[in-house]
Design a protein around this motif. Sequence first.
Motif, mmCIF file in Angstrom:
data_model
loop_
_atom_site.group_PDB
_atom_site.id
_atom_site.type_symbol
_atom_site.label_atom_id
_atom_site.label_comp_id
_atom_site.label_asym_id
_atom_site.label_seq_id
_atom_site.Cartn_x
_atom_site.Cartn_y
_atom_site.Cartn_z
ATOM 1 N N LEU A 275 -8.670 15.862 35.593
ATOM 2 C CA LEU A 275 -7.328 15.295 35.678
ATOM 3 C C LEU A 275 -7.122 14.158 34.679
ATOM 4 O O LEU A 275 -6.071 14.056 34.046
ATOM 5 N N VAL A 276 -8.138 13.310 34.532
ATOM 6 C CA VAL A 276 -7.983 12.110 33.709
ATOM 7 C C VAL A 276 -8.224 12.385 32.230
ATOM 8 O O VAL A 276 -7.547 11.814 31.365
ATOM 9 N N CYS A 277 -9.165 13.276 31.943
ATOM 10 C CA CYS A 277 -9.654 13.391 30.566
ATOM 11 C C CYS A 277 -9.202 14.627 29.799
ATOM 12 O O CYS A 277 -9.344 14.665 28.570
ATOM 13 N N GLU A 278 -8.677 15.668 30.477
ATOM 14 C CA GLU A 278 -8.419 16.896 29.739
ATOM 15 C C GLU A 278 -7.326 16.736 28.688
ATOM 16 O O GLU A 278 -7.451 17.250 27.570
ATOM 17 N N LEU A 279 -6.252 16.044 29.015
ATOM 18 C CA LEU A 279 -5.205 15.829 28.010
ATOM 19 C C LEU A 279 -5.721 15.034 26.808
ATOM 20 O O LEU A 279 -5.474 15.430 25.655
ATOM 21 N N PRO A 280 -6.445 13.914 27.017
ATOM 22 C CA PRO A 280 -7.003 13.207 25.850
ATOM 23 C C PRO A 280 -7.971 14.069 25.041
ATOM 24 O O PRO A 280 -7.968 14.014 23.811
ATOM 25 N N ILE A 281 -8.793 14.882 25.721
ATOM 26 C CA ILE A 281 -9.724 15.738 24.996
ATOM 27 C C ILE A 281 -8.957 16.781 24.189
ATOM 28 O O ILE A 281 -9.314 17.100 23.052
ATOM 29 N N ALA A 282 -7.890 17.310 24.772
ATOM 30 C CA ALA A 282 -7.056 18.256 24.020
ATOM 31 C C ALA A 282 -6.531 17.610 22.741
ATOM 32 O O ALA A 282 -6.488 18.247 21.681
ATOM 33 N N GLY A 283 -6.143 16.353 22.825
ATOM 34 C CA GLY A 283 -5.672 15.650 21.639
ATOM 35 C C GLY A 283 -6.762 15.457 20.596
ATOM 36 O O GLY A 283 -6.489 15.466 19.393
ATOM 37 N N LEU A 284 -8.013 15.309 21.048
ATOM 38 C CA LEU A 284 -9.122 15.111 20.122
ATOM 39 C C LEU A 284 -9.524 16.404 19.418
ATOM 40 O O LEU A 284 -9.937 16.383 18.254
ATOM 41 N N VAL A 285 -9.431 17.536 20.115
ATOM 42 C CA VAL A 285 -9.933 18.796 19.546
ATOM 43 C C VAL A 285 -8.840 19.634 18.910
ATOM 44 O O VAL A 285 -9.139 20.647 18.276
ATOM 45 N N VAL A 286 -7.588 19.225 19.047
ATOM 46 C CA VAL A 286 -6.480 20.079 18.610
ATOM 47 C C VAL A 286 -6.524 20.377 17.110
ATOM 48 O O VAL A 286 -6.093 21.444 16.669
ATOM 49 N N LYS A 287 -7.060 19.470 16.317
ATOM 50 C CA LYS A 287 -7.104 19.681 14.872
ATOM 51 C C LYS A 287 -8.440 20.246 14.404
ATOM 52 O O LYS A 287 -8.707 20.292 13.205
ATOM 53 N N ARG A 288 -9.269 20.655 15.352
ATOM 54 C CA ARG A 288 -10.535 21.292 15.014
ATOM 55 C C ARG A 288 -10.378 22.801 15.056
ATOM 56 O O ARG A 288 -9.477 23.334 15.717
ATOM 57 N N ARG A 289 -11.265 23.485 14.379
ATOM 58 C CA ARG A 289 -11.212 24.944 14.381
ATOM 59 C C ARG A 289 -11.440 25.454 15.795
ATOM 60 O O ARG A 289 -12.443 25.132 16.445
ATOM 61 N N ALA A 290 -10.519 26.271 16.277
ATOM 62 C CA ALA A 290 -10.532 26.687 17.680
ATOM 63 C C ALA A 290 -11.808 27.407 18.064
ATOM 64 O O ALA A 290 -12.350 27.194 19.153
#
Length: 449
Positions: A275-290
Amino acid sequence: MSTEQSGASDPPFRETLRELPARVWIVSLGILVNRCGNFLPVFIVLYLTSQGYSPGAAGLVLGSAGLGNVLGSALGGYLADRLGRRWTIALSGVTTAALTAVIPVLDTLAMNIIVVGLVGTASQLYRPAAAALLTDCVTTNQQRVAAFAVFRFAMNLGAAAGGFLGGWLAANSYTELFLGNAAACLLFGVIAVLLLRDVPHGASDEREGTSGPTEQGSYRLALADRRLRRFLLMTVIAELVYIQSTVGLPLHVTSSGLTEADFGLLIGLNGVLVLVCELPIAGLVVKRRATHVLAWGNLATGVGLALTGFATDMIWLAATVVLWSIGEMMYSSVANAYLGGLSPAGMVGRYQGLYSAAFTLGTGVGPLIGAAIYAYNEWALWAAIGIAGLISAQLCLPSRRSPAPPVAEGADGDAGARREGGAGGESGEPPQPSGRTGKRGPGADEASA
């Protein structure tokens, strides 16, 4: 992990979240309501045993729901492409509500098996349709990741709230419990009918074909896509690994001299982290190769759960939970969005339906396989988890033999086109967002009856 080539031109992730289309927030509101009332999968066994049925009989009913989940996922993908996203979601909500409401009046095992199986089918129809709708209404890779991150946040928040609400209702009356479940499903359907609209034909992407009713494509054509088959195999194996958090982990906790309450704390830690970390992690990995994010996520999940066998106290067990929770969040942040980039014109719903079916299959058979291996030898389970985690990570990486995936006959664009700008290169690497218009699990998230 390498960054996406288009990452430099993307706005900050927080800004992307703010600028998401209204449809994303409407669908997320609907899933929040739906998950708040999703009581049947959690309480059906307790309800049946309280009615005098044996645990084995309750298991048969639960098994019928699991089979219905797989069938509903496939059917939902088909309906999403033929009937449209909005009406498929509405059909799922209304039908599930009607079937769930009659469960308290069923008086035979056979009727419970049939009706709960139908509930399992109807309750999954919305999943591919909702994922396809999110795919339709955004244009870039970053927007896709943001849209599915918001959707998963709403789903996880609803599941957390639903656990408390369901326990309170069950303590008062199982009839109230199932009627509450029906009301939540019905409200989800009403939200879809009143507030949602399918993206108009040709509006979301010049290569997409249509997001509403269409006769293009088929499951046979979808399964001819080697990259999709590889992704589906990865999904099944990854879910076989992840579901051991509900099988191997509690068995290990009790065998280590800890209590059920300790297991509850560990699962609660996972829930809080997501709940707390998934949105921030999504922001960190969004510009990485999927593909790299998926691989690292599956690797962290497999290693984290495999290390459970070496942990015998709460501190070390909590450390393993943190590790596999990070893997879960990395994987879940990009899986649906990545699949959206693979989906050709007219088959977005079918691709998402196959993904949902693979996800449900993995979570359905995983407990049986895990329990059987654990009964044979506990260390065999941890070794199997580690190996399976490595395999699922490898399957995330592109196959050098992957050809250009098929596109439904008559779809706009070239035969190998994808909504992110073309077929992959020689390595089979899925296309990366180019900054132009473009575009899972659950989700990812666990399957619901």
